[in-house]
Enzyme design. Structure first.
Site, PDB file in Angstrom:
ATOM      1  N   HIS A  18       4.153  -3.782  -0.970  1.00 61.71           N
ATOM      2  CA  HIS A  18       4.181  -3.996  -2.545  1.00 61.71           C
ATOM      3  C   HIS A  18       5.367  -3.260  -3.163  1.00 61.71           C
ATOM      4  O   HIS A  18       6.359  -2.942  -2.450  1.00 61.71           O
ATOM      5  CB  HIS A  18       2.878  -3.618  -3.238  1.00 61.71           C
ATOM      6  CG  HIS A  18       2.805  -1.951  -2.943  1.00 61.71           C
ATOM      7  ND1 HIS A  18       3.725  -0.852  -3.252  1.00 61.71           N
ATOM      8  CD2 HIS A  18       1.423  -1.391  -2.126  1.00 61.71           C
ATOM      9  CE1 HIS A  18       2.961   0.223  -2.624  1.00 61.71           C
ATOM     10  NE2 HIS A  18       1.807  -0.187  -2.164  1.00 61.71           N
ATOM     11  N   HIS A  21       6.853  -0.115  -1.667  1.00 55.66           N
ATOM     12  CA  HIS A  21       7.688  -0.123  -0.368  1.00 55.66           C
ATOM     13  C   HIS A  21       8.779  -0.850  -0.607  1.00 55.66           C
ATOM     14  O   HIS A  21       9.979  -0.561  -0.014  1.00 55.66           O
ATOM     15  CB  HIS A  21       6.808  -1.145   0.529  1.00 55.66           C
ATOM     16  CG  HIS A  21       5.316  -0.710   0.793  1.00 55.66           C
ATOM     17  ND1 HIS A  21       4.460  -1.433   0.564  1.00 55.66           N
ATOM     18  CD2 HIS A  21       4.768   0.419   1.398  1.00 55.66           C
ATOM     19  CE1 HIS A  21       3.209  -0.795   0.604  1.00 55.66           C
ATOM     20  NE2 HIS A  21       3.285   0.389   1.326  1.00 55.66           N
TER      21      HIS A  21
HETATM   22  N1  MSP Z   1       3.777   5.674   7.670  1.00 55.25           N
HETATM   23  C1  MSP Z   1       3.841   6.570   6.928  1.00 55.25           C
HETATM   24  C2  MSP Z   1       5.407   6.875   6.878  1.00 55.25           C
HETATM   25  C3  MSP Z   1       5.948   7.258   8.385  1.00 55.25           C
HETATM   26  S1  MSP Z   1       7.736   7.743   8.311  1.00 55.25           S
HETATM   27  C4  MSP Z   1       7.965   8.303  10.048  1.00 55.25           C
HETATM   28  C5  MSP Z   1       3.799   6.272   5.321  1.00 55.25           C
HETATM   29  N2  MSP Z   1       3.551   4.846   5.282  1.00 55.25           N
HETATM   30  S2  MSP Z   1       3.284   3.898   3.812  1.00 55.25           S
HETATM   31  O1  MSP Z   1       2.920   2.752   4.257  1.00 55.25           O
HETATM   32  O2  MSP Z   1       2.085   4.677   3.106  1.00 55.25           O
HETATM   33  O3  MSP Z   1       4.420   4.077   2.908  1.00 55.25           O
HETATM   34  C6  MSP Z   1       4.855   5.247   2.138  1.00 55.25           C
HETATM   35  C7  MSP Z   1       6.236   4.972   1.593  1.00 55.25           C
HETATM   36  O4  MSP Z   1       6.103   3.814   0.647  1.00 55.25           O
HETATM   37  C8  MSP Z   1       6.487   5.971   0.571  1.00 55.25           C
HETATM   38  O5  MSP Z   1       7.096   7.119   1.064  1.00 55.25           O
HETATM   39  C9  MSP Z   1       7.524   5.547  -0.449  1.00 55.25           C
HETATM   40  O6  MSP Z   1       8.482   5.125   0.379  1.00 55.25           O
HETATM   41  C10 MSP Z   1       6.797   4.032  -0.593  1.00 55.25           C
HETATM   42  N3  MSP Z   1       5.636   3.855  -1.445  1.00 55.25           N
HETATM   43  C11 MSP Z   1       4.477   3.395  -1.494  1.00 55.25           C
HETATM   44  N4  MSP Z   1       4.011   3.249  -2.642  1.00 55.25           N
HETATM   45  C12 MSP Z   1       4.644   3.659  -3.625  1.00 55.25           C
HETATM   46  C13 MSP Z   1       4.681   3.859  -4.930  1.00 55.25           C
HETATM   47  N5  MSP Z   1       3.580   3.752  -5.652  1.00 55.25           N
HETATM   48  N6  MSP Z   1       5.812   4.056  -5.593  1.00 55.25           N
HETATM   49  C14 MSP Z   1       7.011   4.341  -4.930  1.00 55.25           C
HETATM   50  N7  MSP Z   1       6.982   4.294  -3.400  1.00 55.25           N
HETATM   51  C15 MSP Z   1       5.875   4.335  -2.943  1.00 55.25           C
HETATM   52  O7  MSP Z   1       3.537   7.084   4.603  1.00 55.25           O
END
Ligand code: MSP
Length: 491
Positions: A18, A21
């Site tokens: 989304h 990401h």
């Molecule tokens: N898998 C772990 C990260 C491991 S890194 C070695 C993780 N994954 S996640 O799918 O939850 O992705 C997190 C990342 O997605 C956040 O750190 C950010 O980069 C991005 N985002 C996910 N939702 C977000 C928002 N609502 N707003 C901005 N970025 C966000 O955590």
């Protein structure tokens, strides 16, 4: 030669990608495109985090094996990156054989060095965060991030000796003030480490979907320990040959781009793991803020998840790429609203850049017969605009994307005002030589703008360059084509 190495987090495969990401991944893309345009050699890695209890459960809910499920979601991520014109160099999956093997070897190496030891863990776990919590960190007895019920675990585990690295970490933060960025987020980390670090559990016996511990296959490696290692395994790290050429050309990483909620993992646990492995630390970990939608957290249950594809369909890719970096300083939280997006589209893109571009190109076609003289030498406006470049580049390199865009759009409005003030359509009646000189200056200024917007809006930049190569284009059809607006106004 060391390459500039940029990473994004590895995204969990339990959701489709989304806007959140897309945000981190686009930031990495912008930085890469800028540096490459300046002649730097860049390596940009992204990928997916596929192990752990959460994904195991999601897959089960969909009657799939975790691997089948991951394979499907990975396609969604790759498609999304294609749609958003993300120019990554390597896509790593934590289920890749090479990664899995190296994770196992790292684990054994750290058992041998005493950095990992066996014990018993009793505590609290949130499977959505894949994180352990202290009772004191819970809010109303629930996970402070997901506000969900937590699980109590009591099991045999391997611990990583995080506590042994407290002083070295604090020292590193102190001696490398650029390491944790932005600085207002660093303070929170420093305070956390100063309060004292506990050893952390890095294996699970109850979780089957994970990389098994080589010497003790009842255990699987804790998903964060596994995933963090991607930053070196993807760069070619080999436990048996850590000095190999590929790895030396990439490590240490120049910047890990992440969201603020995973700062601790990257600012505390990851550097300690690298210290234990005797590897240098990344130069920078940059934590950006979070997007909400109309003031609310995005979630499946609220049904308010923004899919970038919908925005791109309605407004075009470059509008999306522009908007999410223009309004909100990279680092702070932002709220996404399509009303705001439309307003900015009309004001900054249709009226601002689009209008400047079409006015200039149309006049050039009408009055200059498509022939452009050389770069202007004694032009006040061209010098003024050129002077802005240094600050724009500095802002991009420091991840101050909104400040870079502010400056670029300041240049756009200076140039639009220049046209309004000089009134070239009047010059056309009495001073054709003056008009030609003026239009030449404008074209050269616009060529600068096309370069500056390139990392943010690569398609628009290419389109502008095509028309601004006036008189030099091999493709003569461009010159006879009717100029379509870059950004047609929306009602
Ligand atoms: N898998 C772990 C990260 C491991 S890194 C070695 C993780 N994954 S996640 O799918 O939850 O992705 C997190 C990342 O997605 C956040 O750190 C950010 O980069 C991005 N985002 C996910 N939702 C977000 C928002 N609502 N707003 C901005 N970025 C966000 O955590």
């Amino acid at each position: 030669m060391k390459k500039y190495y940029i990473t994004t987090p590895l995204y969990y495969v339990n959701y489709k990608p989304h806007i959140g990401h897309a945000y981190t991944t686009l930031a990495a893309d912008i930085l890469k495109r800028h540096l490459k345009a300046e002649g730097r050699d860049v390596f940009f890695q992204t990928g997916t985090d596929e192990h752990g209890i959460n994904i195991e459960r999601t897959a089960r809910e969909h009657s799939k094996t975790p691997k089948q499920w991951s394979d499907e979601i990975v396609v969604e991520f790759k498609d999304m990156w294609k749609t958003l014109h993300i120019d990554y160099d390597y896509f790593i999956r934590t289920t890749d054989e090479y990664h899995e093997k190296q994770v196992q070897l790292v684990f054994e190496k750290l058992i041998k060095s005493g950095d990992i030891y066996k014990g018993n863990y009793e505590g609290i776990y949130c499977s959505s965060c894949e994180n352990f919590y202290d009772e004191s960190e819970l809010v109303d007895g629930k996970c402070p991030i997901h506000k969900k019920e937590v699980e109590r675990v009591n099991e045999e585990t391997y611990f990583f000796k995080l506590s042994a690295y407290q002083d070295r970490l604090l020292n590193h933060y102190k001696e490398n003030p650029e390491f944790l960025s932005p600085s207002y987020r660093a303070n929170e980390i420093i305070r956390f480490v100063e309060m004292g670090l506990k050893d952390i559990s890095v294996s699970r016996t109850r979780v089957k979907w994970g990389i098994s511990v080589l010497s003790d296959p009842n255990h699987t490696v804790y998903v964060w320990f596994d995933a963090l290692l991607n930053y070196i395994t993807g760069a070619g790290y080999d436990v048996h040959n850590p000095d190999n050429e590929k790895f030396k050309s990439l490590w240490p990483c120049d910047v890990h781009l992440i969201g603020k909620e995973i700062f601790r993992f990257h600012a505390v646990i990851w550097p300690a793991m690298l210290m234990a492995l005797g590897l240098p630390l990344p130069k920078k970990v940059y934590a950006h803020g979070w997007w909400t939608v109309n003031g609310e957290k995005m979630s499946k249950s609220r049904g308010n998840i923004i899919n970038p594809v919908d925005v791109v369909r309605e407004y075009g890719l470059d509008t999306f790429r522009y908007f999410i970096f223009r309004e909100v300083p990279f680092g702070q939280d932002g709220d996404f609203s399509t009303d705001m997006l439309k307003t900015k589209y009309n004001s900054d893109l249709a009226n601002g850049l689009g209008n400047l571009f079409s006015r200039t190109v149309n006049m050039v076609r009408k009055y200059m017969d498509n022939i452009m003289p050389d770069k202007p030498k004694d032009s006040e406006i061209f010098s003024k605009i050129t002077l802005m470049q240094k600050d724009i580049y500095k802002n991009i390199e420091e991840m101050q994307f909104s400040s870079a865009l502010d400056l670029i759009w300041k240049a756009v409005s200076i140039l639009n005002k220049e046209i309004d003030d000089k009134k070239p359509w009047e010059m056309a009646k009495k001073d054709i030589e003056g008009l030609k000189k003026f239009l030449n200056e404008m074209v050269w200024c616009l060529r600068l703008i096309a370069r500056w917007i390139y990392p943010f809006m690569p398609d628009t930049s290419a389109k502008m360059n095509m028309y601004l190569a006036i008189g030099n284009t091999a493709d003569k059809t461009v010159e006879s084509q009717k100029l379509a607006p870059l950004f047609p106004k929306k009602n």
